[in-house]
Write a protein that holds these residues in place. Structure first.
Motif, PDB file in Angstrom:
ATOM      1  N   VAL A  42       0.856  -1.054  -0.281  1.00  0.00           N
ATOM      2  CA  VAL A  42       0.038  -0.068  -0.304  1.00  0.00           C
ATOM      3  C   VAL A  42       1.183   0.864  -0.335  1.00  0.00           C
ATOM      4  N   ARG A  43       1.069   2.108  -0.574  1.00  0.00           N
ATOM      5  CA  ARG A  43       1.780   3.244  -1.234  1.00  0.00           C
ATOM      6  C   ARG A  43       0.705   4.243  -1.540  1.00  0.00           C
ATOM      7  N   MET A  44       1.133   5.501  -1.516  1.00  0.00           N
ATOM      8  CA  MET A  44       0.177   6.919  -1.305  1.00  0.00           C
ATOM      9  C   MET A  44       1.012   7.300  -3.434  1.00  0.00           C
ATOM     10  N   GLU A  45      -0.158   8.220  -3.880  1.00  0.00           N
ATOM     11  CA  GLU A  45       0.311   8.381  -5.182  1.00  0.00           C
ATOM     12  C   GLU A  45       1.853   9.829  -5.608  1.00  0.00           C
ATOM     13  N   VAL A  46       1.794  10.054  -4.477  1.00  0.00           N
ATOM     14  CA  VAL A  46       3.161  10.430  -4.782  1.00  0.00           C
ATOM     15  C   VAL A  46       4.838   9.932  -5.094  1.00  0.00           C
ATOM     16  N   PRO A  47       5.181  10.468  -6.216  1.00  0.00           N
ATOM     17  CA  PRO A  47       6.481   9.493  -7.101  1.00  0.00           C
ATOM     18  C   PRO A  47       7.130   9.514  -5.554  1.00  0.00           C
ATOM     19  N   CYS A  48       7.285   9.834  -4.850  1.00  0.00           N
ATOM     20  CA  CYS A  48       8.817   9.224  -3.649  1.00  0.00           C
ATOM     21  C   CYS A  48       8.392   8.054  -2.658  1.00  0.00           C
ATOM     22  N   CYS A  49       6.722   8.137  -2.790  1.00  0.00           N
ATOM     23  CA  CYS A  49       6.765   6.489  -2.468  1.00  0.00           C
ATOM     24  C   CYS A  49       6.643   5.378  -3.000  1.00  0.00           C
ATOM     25  N   GLY A  50       6.698   5.253  -4.667  1.00  0.00           N
ATOM     26  CA  GLY A  50       7.351   4.518  -5.209  1.00  0.00           C
ATOM     27  C   GLY A  50       8.612   3.422  -4.997  1.00  0.00           C
ATOM     28  N   GLY A  51       9.207   4.091  -4.574  1.00  0.00           N
ATOM     29  CA  GLY A  51      10.440   3.764  -3.735  1.00  0.00           C
ATOM     30  C   GLY A  51      10.051   2.312  -2.554  1.00  0.00           C
ATOM     31  N   ILE A  52       8.735   2.320  -1.579  1.00  0.00           N
ATOM     32  CA  ILE A  52       8.582   1.294  -0.818  1.00  0.00           C
ATOM     33  C   ILE A  52       8.642  -0.222  -1.801  1.00  0.00           C
ATOM     34  N   GLN A  53       7.219   0.319  -3.161  1.00  0.00           N
ATOM     35  CA  GLN A  53       6.676  -0.298  -4.184  1.00  0.00           C
ATOM     36  C   GLN A  53       8.275  -0.540  -4.731  1.00  0.00           C
ATOM     37  N   HIS A  54       8.935  -0.481  -5.700  1.00  0.00           N
ATOM     38  CA  HIS A  54      10.070  -0.795  -6.168  1.00  0.00           C
ATOM     39  C   HIS A  54      10.781  -1.760  -5.405  1.00  0.00           C
ATOM     40  N   ALA A  55      11.398  -1.345  -3.652  1.00  0.00           N
ATOM     41  CA  ALA A  55      11.989  -2.541  -3.185  1.00  0.00           C
ATOM     42  C   ALA A  55      11.443  -3.471  -2.638  1.00  0.00           C
ATOM     43  N   THR A  56       9.824  -4.062  -2.870  1.00  0.00           N
ATOM     44  CA  THR A  56       9.421  -4.984  -1.754  1.00  0.00           C
ATOM     45  C   THR A  56       9.068  -5.691  -3.640  1.00  0.00           C
ATOM     46  N   VAL A  57       9.094  -4.818  -4.469  1.00  0.00           N
ATOM     47  CA  VAL A  57       8.849  -6.067  -6.139  1.00  0.00           C
ATOM     48  C   VAL A  57       9.985  -7.162  -5.805  1.00  0.00           C
ATOM     49  N   ASN A  58      11.122  -5.824  -5.763  1.00  0.00           N
ATOM     50  CA  ASN A  58      13.103  -6.675  -5.821  1.00  0.00           C
ATOM     51  C   ASN A  58      13.178  -6.944  -4.518  1.00  0.00           C
ATOM     52  N   ALA A  59      12.619  -7.226  -3.765  1.00  0.00           N
ATOM     53  CA  ALA A  59      13.035  -8.301  -3.322  1.00  0.00           C
ATOM     54  C   ALA A  59      12.076  -9.536  -3.392  1.00  0.00           C
ATOM     55  N   MET A  60      10.767  -9.362  -3.564  1.00  0.00           N
ATOM     56  CA  MET A  60      10.235 -10.534  -4.254  1.00  0.00           C
ATOM     57  C   MET A  60      10.840 -11.312  -5.033  1.00  0.00           C
ATOM     58  N   LYS A  61      11.760 -10.645  -5.957  1.00  0.00           N
ATOM     59  CA  LYS A  61      12.235 -11.096  -7.137  1.00  0.00           C
ATOM     60  C   LYS A  61      13.765 -12.247  -6.694  1.00  0.00           C
ATOM     61  N   ALA A  62      14.589 -11.629  -5.787  1.00  0.00           N
ATOM     62  CA  ALA A  62      15.840 -11.283  -5.091  1.00  0.00           C
ATOM     63  C   ALA A  62      15.807 -13.187  -4.202  1.00  0.00           C
ATOM     64  N   SER A  63      14.187 -12.835  -3.691  1.00  0.00           N
ATOM     65  CA  SER A  63      13.751 -13.902  -3.061  1.00  0.00           C
ATOM     66  C   SER A  63      14.379 -15.340  -3.358  1.00  0.00           C
ATOM     67  N   GLY A  64      13.540 -15.688  -4.321  1.00  0.00           N
ATOM     68  CA  GLY A  64      13.468 -16.290  -5.411  1.00  0.00           C
ATOM     69  C   GLY A  64      12.249 -17.724  -4.946  1.00  0.00           C
ATOM     70  N   LYS A  65      11.463 -16.786  -4.826  1.00  0.00           N
ATOM     71  CA  LYS A  65      10.075 -17.676  -4.122  1.00  0.00           C
ATOM     72  C   LYS A  65       8.732 -16.844  -5.130  1.00  0.00           C
ATOM     73  N   PHE A  66       7.841 -17.639  -5.749  1.00  0.00           N
ATOM     74  CA  PHE A  66       6.816 -16.529  -6.330  1.00  0.00           C
ATOM     75  C   PHE A  66       5.324 -16.570  -5.581  1.00  0.00           C
ATOM     76  N   LEU A  67       5.218 -15.332  -4.893  1.00  0.00           N
ATOM     77  CA  LEU A  67       3.937 -15.024  -4.025  1.00  0.00           C
ATOM     78  C   LEU A  67       2.889 -13.889  -4.711  1.00  0.00           C
ATOM     79  N   PRO A  68       1.408 -14.910  -4.221  1.00  0.00           N
ATOM     80  CA  PRO A  68       0.827 -13.811  -4.822  1.00  0.00           C
ATOM     81  C   PRO A  68       1.328 -12.472  -4.295  1.00  0.00           C
ATOM     82  N   TRP A  69       0.769 -11.376  -4.826  1.00  0.00           N
ATOM     83  CA  TRP A  69       0.795  -9.943  -4.400  1.00  0.00           C
ATOM     84  C   TRP A  69       0.003  -8.240  -4.809  1.00  0.00           C
TER      85      TRP A  69
END
Length: 238
Positions: free
Chosen positions: A198-225
């Motif tokens: 869950v993020r805000m519409e402001v551009p800087c908030c994209g950082g938390i989405q970007h970090a989470t997506v990268n983390a899921m990829k790096a974890s090697g797991k396929f999770l519903p998100w």
């Protein structure tokens, strides 16, 4: 003097705070998410903290250290006892929150729910920087990773998002860190069932989405998100 004293390996420490609870001398505290020996002369060298550590981060060493000062320990414990609400580590002590003897069941966000009158938070701490990588509440958890402003902007945040989930919050702009590595460890090393961002519409908030997506990829797991975006006037816009 040369004597036996504890050594804490910060690389192994997960910040759970169990050692601080086990230490009868209040010699250990949690600082910036890691266990620290607060004062050498508070440590009696008996090692009550060692068996309490789930990651084996504490060991004995023999080195030059101040002598154990029982009087100083008793004086410090007296001061702590006089401090209202003191827990030894109020910001970082990992614990599960239960209401009425049971945890909330997992639930899908209900966007038209009525006003929440009771907190749905299931664990503490919630800040990404403070939460331990390993904690019992991560087992079989639906994970909510949210920008901290979202709970202020969206009125029904507890009912629609926190309920039934383990909550992690942060602000990549204010913290000035990349959460990817910490989130990768949490997802990789625990049995996580799903991830909601869950993020805000402001551009800087994209950082938390970007970090989470990268983390899921790096974890090697396929999770519903899924991702929810909150407007600054408190609406779900995507």
């Amino acid at each position: 003097m040369i004597r036996k004293i504890i050594h804490i390996d910060e690389e192994k420490c997960n910040g759970c705070g169990l050692c601080a609870r086990a230490c009868h001398e209040s010699a250990i505290g949690i600082i910036d998410g890691k266990a620290k020996l607060l004062r050498e002369d508070y440590c009696d060298g008996l090692g009550d903290c060692l068996p309490a550590c789930p990651t084996n981060a504490i060991s004995f060493v023999e080195r030059e250290a101040a002598a154990y000062d029982e009087a100083a320990v008793l004086e410090n414990k007296k001061k702590l006892a006089e401090t209202p609400g003191h827990t030894g580590c109020p910001g970082s002590m990992a614990r599960r929150i239960q209401k009425n003897g049971h945890s909330e069941d997992s639930a899908t966000p209900i966007m038209n729910a009525t006003t929440v009158s009771e907190s749905k938070l299931q664990q503490w701490p919630v800040q990404i920087k403070l939460v331990p990588v390993h904690a019992p509440y991560f087992d079989n958890a639906d994970l909510l990773i949210a920008a901290d402003c979202t709970a202020y902007a969206y009125a029904n945040f507890h009912q629609d998002f926190i309920k039934g989930k383990i909550t992690l919050i942060g602000c990549p702009k204010l913290d000035a860190v990349d959460y990817s590595e910490k989130l990768t460890q949490i997802i990789r090393q625990n049995n996580i069932k799903s991830v909601t961002i869950v993020r805000m519409e402001v551009p800087c908030c994209g950082g938390i989405q970007h970090a989470t997506v990268n983390a899921m990829k790096a974890s090697g797991k396929f999770l519903p998100w899924q991702v929810y975006t909150i407007s600054t006037d408190g609406r779900i816009i995507s």
